[in-house]
Design an enzyme around this catalytic site. Sequence first.
Site, PDB file in Angstrom:
ATOM      1  CG  ASP A   1      -1.732   1.174   1.446  1.00 53.29           C
ATOM      2  OD1 ASP A   1      -2.289   1.689   0.452  1.00 53.29           O
ATOM      3  OD2 ASP A   1      -1.871   1.620   2.612  1.00 53.29           O
TER       4      ASP A   1
ATOM      5  CG  ASP B   1      -1.878   7.455   0.501  1.00 53.08           C
ATOM      6  OD1 ASP B   1      -0.927   8.225   0.266  1.00 53.08           O
ATOM      7  OD2 ASP B   1      -2.805   7.251  -0.295  1.00 53.08           O
TER       8      ASP B   1
ATOM      9  CG  ASP C   1      -2.266   2.405   6.482  1.00 54.12           C
ATOM     10  OD1 ASP C   1      -2.654   2.027   5.350  1.00 54.12           O
ATOM     11  OD2 ASP C   1      -2.348   3.584   6.857  1.00 54.12           O
TER      12      ASP C   1
HETATM   13 MG   LIG Z   1      -2.960   3.138   3.533  1.00 52.67          MG
END
Ligand SMILES: [Mg+2]
Length: 149
Positions: free
Chosen positions: A7, A9, A115
């Site tokens: 991922d 961000d 996240d």
């Molecule tokens: Mg993310």
Amino acid sequence: MKIIYIDLDGVIADFITAIENHPLRNQAPYDIHPDTIPNIFLNLGTIPGAFDAVNTLLDDNRFEIYFLSTAPWNNTSAWTDKRIWLENLFGNKINRRLILTHRKDLLKGDVLIDDRPNNGAEHFQGKILEFASTEFPDWGSILKELEQE
Ligand SMILES: [Mg+2]
């Protein structure tokens, strides 16, 4: 070769700090939708340890690395900005390795480093390494885990 999705961000790109420091952050509609600030994704800093860790993984021939991110549908330049940002950081190594989707669960692969559970991430069929969790608080712990894959 194991297919690893990473991922952007909150894992490689520091989106939160960029918003906190942005002059438009309190202005409508950006106060509600900061991900639509023009070119916000072009000038992000990096999460500590991410640059070296991702370079290590890109150079490791046991792994095939793809970047798996979602760009806001209503921020069309974000789709281009994410590609440019990634290329500015890692150069030609990331050529054709960026996948932008709202359905991360549809991708086939071994590991997803993310996240958040959003955009299908929580239903990814392979192993999910939750970045910034108690188990995987940082890139050091992620690399250690991948070493055992
Ligand atoms: Mg993310």
